[in-house]
Scaffold this motif. Sequence first.
Motif, mmCIF file in Angstrom:
data_model
loop_
_atom_site.group_PDB
_atom_site.id
_atom_site.type_symbol
_atom_site.label_atom_id
_atom_site.label_comp_id
_atom_site.label_asym_id
_atom_site.label_seq_id
_atom_site.Cartn_x
_atom_site.Cartn_y
_atom_site.Cartn_z
ATOM 1 N N GLY A 288 0.970 -1.296 -0.058
ATOM 2 C CA GLY A 288 0.033 -0.049 -0.049
ATOM 3 C C GLY A 288 0.905 1.249 0.023
ATOM 4 N N ILE A 289 1.764 1.071 0.838
ATOM 5 C CA ILE A 289 2.762 2.524 0.909
ATOM 6 C C ILE A 289 3.556 2.675 -0.292
ATOM 7 C CG2 ILE A 289 4.870 3.339 1.760
ATOM 8 C CD1 ILE A 289 4.015 2.128 4.404
ATOM 9 N N GLY A 290 3.774 1.492 -1.033
ATOM 10 C CA GLY A 290 4.456 1.669 -2.493
ATOM 11 C C GLY A 290 3.593 2.162 -3.380
ATOM 12 N N ALA A 291 2.287 1.667 -3.356
ATOM 13 C CA ALA A 291 1.230 2.391 -4.312
ATOM 14 C C ALA A 291 1.089 3.885 -4.127
ATOM 15 C CB ALA A 291 -0.168 1.536 -4.176
ATOM 16 N N LEU A 292 1.226 4.205 -2.744
ATOM 17 C CA LEU A 292 0.839 5.492 -2.458
ATOM 18 C C LEU A 292 1.948 6.447 -2.999
ATOM 19 C CD1 LEU A 292 -0.964 7.651 -1.242
ATOM 20 C CD2 LEU A 292 0.241 7.363 0.812
ATOM 21 N N ARG A 293 3.411 5.872 -2.692
ATOM 22 C CA ARG A 293 4.317 6.552 -2.964
ATOM 23 C C ARG A 293 4.430 6.674 -4.670
ATOM 24 N NH1 ARG A 293 9.912 4.883 0.020
ATOM 25 N NH2 ARG A 293 10.416 4.363 -2.383
ATOM 26 N N ALA A 294 4.123 5.716 -5.386
ATOM 27 C CA ALA A 294 4.146 5.919 -6.764
ATOM 28 C C ALA A 294 3.448 7.012 -7.248
ATOM 29 C CB ALA A 294 3.853 4.652 -7.415
ATOM 30 N N VAL A 295 2.049 7.248 -6.766
ATOM 31 C CA VAL A 295 0.985 7.971 -7.142
ATOM 32 C C VAL A 295 1.430 9.210 -6.750
ATOM 33 C CG1 VAL A 295 -1.229 8.602 -6.721
ATOM 34 C CG2 VAL A 295 -0.868 6.139 -7.248
ATOM 35 N N ALA A 377 -4.337 0.293 -3.283
ATOM 36 C CA ALA A 377 -3.884 -0.232 -4.345
ATOM 37 C C ALA A 377 -4.854 0.103 -5.477
ATOM 38 C CB ALA A 377 -3.453 -1.687 -4.327
ATOM 39 N N ALA A 378 -6.092 0.119 -4.930
ATOM 40 C CA ALA A 378 -7.244 0.134 -5.874
ATOM 41 C C ALA A 378 -7.489 1.626 -6.237
ATOM 42 C CB ALA A 378 -8.522 -0.502 -5.389
ATOM 43 N N ASP A 379 -7.627 2.520 -5.177
ATOM 44 C CA ASP A 379 -7.962 3.958 -5.274
ATOM 45 C C ASP A 379 -7.030 4.804 -5.438
ATOM 46 O OD1 ASP A 379 -10.461 2.862 -4.939
ATOM 47 O OD2 ASP A 379 -10.619 3.415 -2.782
ATOM 48 N N THR A 389 -2.800 4.992 -16.020
ATOM 49 C CA THR A 389 -2.955 3.439 -16.500
ATOM 50 C C THR A 389 -2.153 2.987 -17.541
ATOM 51 O OG1 THR A 389 -4.953 3.960 -17.994
ATOM 52 C CG2 THR A 389 -5.385 3.638 -15.624
ATOM 53 N N ASP A 390 -1.388 3.891 -17.895
ATOM 54 C CA ASP A 390 -0.320 3.360 -18.934
ATOM 55 C C ASP A 390 0.545 2.299 -18.309
ATOM 56 O OD1 ASP A 390 2.113 3.345 -20.696
ATOM 57 O OD2 ASP A 390 1.527 5.320 -21.507
ATOM 58 N N ALA A 391 0.748 1.266 -19.164
ATOM 59 C CA ALA A 391 1.561 0.177 -18.744
ATOM 60 C C ALA A 391 2.735 0.500 -18.402
ATOM 61 C CB ALA A 391 1.335 -1.040 -19.946
ATOM 62 N N GLY A 394 2.848 0.632 -14.406
ATOM 63 C CA GLY A 394 2.749 -0.615 -13.670
ATOM 64 C C GLY A 394 1.941 -0.483 -12.414
ATOM 65 N N LEU A 395 0.917 0.627 -12.334
ATOM 66 C CA LEU A 395 0.487 1.044 -11.149
ATOM 67 C C LEU A 395 -0.633 -0.535 -10.864
ATOM 68 C CD1 LEU A 395 -0.939 4.806 -11.255
ATOM 69 C CD2 LEU A 395 1.264 3.670 -10.121
#
Length: 434
Positions: A288-295, A377-379, A389-391, A394-395
Amino acid sequence: MVDALSHHAYLFPMTDASVQDTLLPPLLRDLFPARQVHGAVGRVMLRVQHVLDTEIAAGAAGRDRAGGYPHQAMAALKATGILALAVPCAWGGLGMAQDLSLELMLRIAVADPAVAQIYKVHDDLVREIFACAPPDLRQRLAHRIVQDHAILGMAVAENGRTADGFLQTLARPCPNGTHALSGRKIYATGASGADLVAVSSFDPVRAQQAGSIRAGVRMDLVPHDAPGLVFHHDWDRMGQRATDSGTVTLEDVKVKDQWNALDPDAVLPLHVALRFQAGFSAILTGIGIGALRAVCAFVPERARPWGAAGVDSADQDPYVRRLLGEIGADLFAAYCSVMHAGTMLDRYEGGQASRNAAAMAASAARSVATRAALRAAADAPAAAGARGTDAVNGLDRYWRDARTLSLHDPVDWKNAEIGRHLLTGWEPEPGLYQ
């Protein structure tokens, strides 16, 4: 390997002159700030963080696409000395505490959840084996891990009628203190790249002679190249793809009884399942932290603001701020729950807390971490907009990894166990999943 070790030792010297208090970098600004860790454990953790930041994180999306065991990533981790962290000090290791173990799993998961799960299996097995194995095996295993940098993998789960059936792989007694193992294992995380594979089996002859099913249960440490041990590389799930957690078959695999890690007379630790669950919670929180960092990195640079917001950049949009703030708060709660579970596991091992107190903490962490990771990860990608959403970004892998890992066992059972305890005072008996 020697060159890699020398390189990392040059970057972070392990001498008495080294800084005794290591400051691990923040995971995400001041919501997940720097953490201070003392002594040799901290120095190893700092080396691990350096490898995560410079070698492992950048290749995570590519490994997800390719699948298979992450050999290069695991080799880089081995060079840091990470494998000896869970080995007790009495056997030449560093005896890392449970909460720091969970911190480490979480940090690895931020970089690559598949690598984190492979390390988790090693950490779990080391802690369990050094608690219940015969002393001579502990000495030999400690040498393999500390000196030879051997990593452990696991081949335990079987395709029984229920998820907790583990007695289909049979151990046949042979002459000269050996057994022959035959059976089929599923979900064998880390096994295909391990130096030693922990294989559970059942010896019906021994069980009958002793009049006890427990006496027939074995956990043999099998060399990766043992004849008859076959890795099928058939892991094809939507997430955690680089764990290579596929099928392993055994056809008359000969093992020496001196490598059976379950001493027949040993009292098995009662918190193995709790530690197992806490590790999953750490990895889920890290995802979850990884997803948030990426966004959070994507939005200021590449996301377009919505016209009605009347702002110049997407990071100024109040709804984007609210969304990511709520997700961050959920993940902060998950992080705190995971660290508390680690503290309670340490206290239980030290005789300062009941097993049920540790069980409630572990179940609560599993519940909170599952919800927080899946939402993040979803939101969180909603803040990035359609171009997120571009591949190449990798989100999607964050949700696939979180969803796959969360299904290892039903989190609803954890919630029900907490509720039952709150309503009646019930305490779960030790088991494979509670």
